[in-house]
Design a protein around this motif. Structure first.
Motif, PDB file in Angstrom:
ATOM      1  N   ARG A 149       1.020  -1.216   0.217  1.00 11.24           N
ATOM      2  CA  ARG A 149      -0.046   0.484  -0.088  1.00 11.24           C
ATOM      3  C   ARG A 149       0.514   0.901   0.343  1.00 11.24           C
ATOM      4  NH1 ARG A 149      -4.175  -2.068   4.617  1.00 11.24           N
ATOM      5  NH2 ARG A 149      -5.706  -3.804   3.337  1.00 11.24           N
ATOM      6  N   ILE A 191      -2.944  -1.284  11.745  1.00  9.30           N
ATOM      7  CA  ILE A 191      -4.179   0.428  11.464  1.00  9.30           C
ATOM      8  C   ILE A 191      -4.251  -0.177  10.412  1.00  9.30           C
ATOM      9  CG2 ILE A 191      -3.550   2.254  10.643  1.00  9.30           C
ATOM     10  CD1 ILE A 191      -3.270   2.738  13.840  1.00  9.30           C
ATOM     11  N   CYS A 192      -2.633  -0.966   9.553  1.00 10.68           N
ATOM     12  CA  CYS A 192      -2.771  -0.928   7.900  1.00 10.68           C
ATOM     13  C   CYS A 192      -3.868  -2.310   8.154  1.00 10.68           C
ATOM     14  CB  CYS A 192      -1.849  -1.139   7.633  1.00 10.68           C
ATOM     15  SG  CYS A 192      -1.902  -1.136   5.361  1.00 10.68           S
ATOM     16  N   PRO A 197      -8.420  -0.503   6.649  1.00 11.61           N
ATOM     17  CA  PRO A 197      -7.532   0.125   6.865  1.00 11.61           C
ATOM     18  C   PRO A 197      -7.967   1.561   7.117  1.00 11.61           C
ATOM     19  CG  PRO A 197      -7.572   0.206   4.456  1.00 11.61           C
ATOM     20  CD  PRO A 197      -8.809  -0.642   4.446  1.00 11.61           C
ATOM     21  N   ARG A 198      -7.300   1.623   8.874  1.00  9.53           N
ATOM     22  CA  ARG A 198      -7.503   2.909   9.467  1.00  9.53           C
ATOM     23  C   ARG A 198      -6.496   3.952   8.909  1.00  9.53           C
ATOM     24  NH1 ARG A 198      -7.605   0.728  14.875  1.00  9.53           N
ATOM     25  NH2 ARG A 198      -8.592   1.582  15.841  1.00  9.53           N
ATOM     26  N   CYS A 199      -7.059   4.442   7.403  1.00  5.03           N
ATOM     27  CA  CYS A 199      -5.662   5.644   7.780  1.00  5.03           C
ATOM     28  C   CYS A 199      -5.488   6.400   7.743  1.00  5.03           C
ATOM     29  CB  CYS A 199      -5.659   5.588   5.794  1.00  5.03           C
ATOM     30  SG  CYS A 199      -5.972   4.073   5.128  1.00  5.03           S
ATOM     31  N   CYS A 202      -3.170   6.622  10.835  1.00  3.80           N
ATOM     32  CA  CYS A 202      -2.168   5.843   9.995  1.00  3.80           C
ATOM     33  C   CYS A 202      -1.126   7.282  10.086  1.00  3.80           C
ATOM     34  CB  CYS A 202      -1.492   5.606   8.950  1.00  3.80           C
ATOM     35  SG  CYS A 202      -0.269   4.672   8.462  1.00  3.80           S
ATOM     36  N   LEU A 204       1.203   7.310   8.594  1.00  2.71           N
ATOM     37  CA  LEU A 204       2.096   7.204   7.190  1.00  2.71           C
ATOM     38  C   LEU A 204       1.620   7.665   6.330  1.00  2.71           C
ATOM     39  CD1 LEU A 204       4.083   3.788   7.012  1.00  2.71           C
ATOM     40  CD2 LEU A 204       5.184   6.328   7.829  1.00  2.71           C
ATOM     41  N   SER A 205      -0.025   8.183   6.547  1.00  2.27           N
ATOM     42  CA  SER A 205      -0.851   8.667   5.526  1.00  2.27           C
ATOM     43  C   SER A 205      -0.528   9.774   4.745  1.00  2.27           C
ATOM     44  CB  SER A 205      -2.395   9.187   6.722  1.00  2.27           C
ATOM     45  OG  SER A 205      -1.989  10.137   7.151  1.00  2.27           O
ATOM     46  N   CYS A 208       1.647   7.801   1.650  1.00  2.00           N
ATOM     47  CA  CYS A 208       1.091   6.563   1.499  1.00  2.00           C
ATOM     48  C   CYS A 208       0.331   6.787   0.438  1.00  2.00           C
ATOM     49  CB  CYS A 208       0.246   6.080   2.557  1.00  2.00           C
ATOM     50  SG  CYS A 208      -0.728   4.124   1.529  1.00  2.00           S
ATOM     51  N   ARG A 211      -2.987   5.562  -1.072  1.00  2.00           N
ATOM     52  CA  ARG A 211      -4.218   6.127   0.144  1.00  2.00           C
ATOM     53  C   ARG A 211      -4.468   7.547  -1.176  1.00  2.00           C
ATOM     54  NH1 ARG A 211      -5.152  10.617   4.073  1.00  2.00           N
ATOM     55  NH2 ARG A 211      -7.381   9.815   4.582  1.00  2.00           N
ATOM     56  N   ALA A 216      -6.418   1.852  -1.718  1.00  2.00           N
ATOM     57  CA  ALA A 216      -5.470   1.090  -0.126  1.00  2.00           C
ATOM     58  C   ALA A 216      -6.928  -0.356   0.404  1.00  2.00           C
ATOM     59  CB  ALA A 216      -5.700   2.347   1.120  1.00  2.00           C
TER      60      ALA A 216
HETATM   61  S1  SF4 Z   1      -2.153   4.980   5.369  1.00  2.00           S
HETATM   62 FE1  SF4 Z   1      -1.363   3.737   3.751  1.00  2.00          FE
HETATM   63  S2  SF4 Z   1       0.122   2.456   4.873  1.00  2.00           S
HETATM   64 FE2  SF4 Z   1      -1.936   4.017   6.251  1.00  2.00          FE
HETATM   65  S3  SF4 Z   1      -3.229   2.423   6.851  1.00  2.00           S
HETATM   66 FE3  SF4 Z   1      -3.769   3.758   5.151  1.00  2.00          FE
HETATM   67  S4  SF4 Z   1      -3.091   2.214   3.682  1.00  2.00           S
HETATM   68 FE4  SF4 Z   1      -1.610   1.105   4.940  1.00  2.00          FE
END
Ligand code: SF4
Length: 340
Positions: A149, A191-192, A197-199, A202, A204-205, A208, A211, A216
């Motif tokens: 992702r 999270i992922c 996924p709980r973006c 996150c 890294l949102s 990503c 996303r 995702a």
């Molecule tokens: S932002 Fe990307 S890495 Fe983060 S939970 Fe969503 S899909 Fe996964």
């Protein structure tokens, strides 16, 4: 890449899962390689929730690798019963004995760890990183999902594995490699997650790619698996004086070395049916259980039976204590079916 590392490690410092085999981030204690190795072997193909009790029981009974190495194989197999993939348990004992012969010290490099019985590419990388803080690229199913992702790798698994590994290699830091590997695992587990996924939560949102592209939830793509072939078999429930006959399966092969009900696959036969170690006279059907193995699905009928010839090798186990026999899941469920 530096951004990804820093954000992920900062998130891990605050949100690391508390796990019995783990040294929390910012704790100066050195991880115990025995506990790291044991947990990683147990976690192959199995969930954290399923492993926790087994890990607690193993480390209470065998607190060190030397004590595990000195254990009877039958005791370890019995303690492993229910975790599945029993070749892992036999390799566990073999590996403990190799390490005990080295004075109880695990090798500290990925390359040398790989030489140990039952320690493959993933496990050697995980132990090198987590126990010894060596830079190693650790890619389990959670990490595959996060990396797919994060870098929007749309090629399906398993053909995408080299690309995932290459991306994971680029993002793995030189320092805190163990924490980074565990952070990736935790992000994937909490999270992922595979579904939804709980973006929004996150770390890294912002970086990503999946996303940003709105895909995702579709990643990682997977090539559809072929349906597993179906097989059938029969297990025999043979009672005598409130005891049931249990046998030990051969050391090699499916559920090798485990205690089990006799079955028609290798050691018992119903009247007039093929070659086997001993004959039985079959009686009432007691039910059936279906169990998925890696390469096939087995439907095992459970029949009441009586011995039709000489006394076979095996043990008469008290029926009231069948839960303590260390039966693998297939036969534990067959026993439950017989007693239902
Ligand atoms: S932002 Fe990307 S890495 Fe983060 S939970 Fe969503 S899909 Fe996964």
């Amino acid at each position: 890449m530096a951004d990804v590392r820093e954000r992920l490690l900062a998130w891990y410092d605050e949100h690391a899962r508390v796990l019995p085999w783990r040294v929390p981030p910012n704790n100066r204690a050195t991880p115990d390689p025995y506990r790291v190795w044991l947990s990683e072997v147990m976690l192959q193909q199995t969930t954290v929730a399923a492993v926790k009790d087994y890990f607690a029981r193993f480390t209470e009974r065998w607190p060190t690798v030397a004590e595990l190495a000195a254990a009877e194989e039958a005791d370890v197999l019995s303690a492993w019963a229910g975790l599945g993939y029993y070749a892992r348990a036999r390799n566990l004992i073999a590996c403990a004995r190799v390490v005990a012969d080295r004075g109880g010290l695990f090798p500290d490099s990925e390359e040398d760890l790989r030489e140990l019985p039952g320690v493959g590419a993933y496990t050697s990388a995980a132990i090198a990183a987590i126990a010894f803080d060596r830079r190693a690229v650790v890619v389990d199913a959670n990490v595959e999902r996060v990396i797919s992702r994060l870098f929007a790798i749309t090629e399906p698994l398993p053909t995408s594995r080299p690309a995932i590994r290459e991306a994971a290699d680029r993002v793995t830091p030189e320092r805190r490699a163990g924490d980074f590997a565990q952070a990736m695992m935790d992000l994937g587990a909490t999270i992922c997650t595979s579904r939804e996924p709980r973006c929004l939560l996150c770390p890294l949102s912002d970086v990503c790619e999946a996303r940003a592209m709105g895909i995702a939830g579709d990643l990682p793509r997977k090539i559809a698996k072929k349906a597993r072939p179906a097989r059938t078999g029969t297990a025999f429930w043979i009672e005598r004086d409130s005891h049931v006959l249990l046998v030990q399966r051969p050391g090699k092969g499916m559920l090798g070395g485990m205690r089990a009900l006799p079955d028609d696959g290798w050691n018992a036969r119903a009247d007039g049916n093929g070659k086997a170690e001993f004959a039985v006279r079959q009686g009432d059907p007691l039910g059936a259980v279906t169990h998925g193995f890696t390469h096939f699905t087995l439907t095992l009928s459970v029949l009441r039976a009586e011995l039709a010839g000489s006394e076979p090798e095996g043990e008469w186990w008290p029926i009231s204590q069948i839960g303590e026999a260390g039966l693998p899941t297939l036969f534990a469920r067959a026993a439950q079916t017989a007693l239902a």
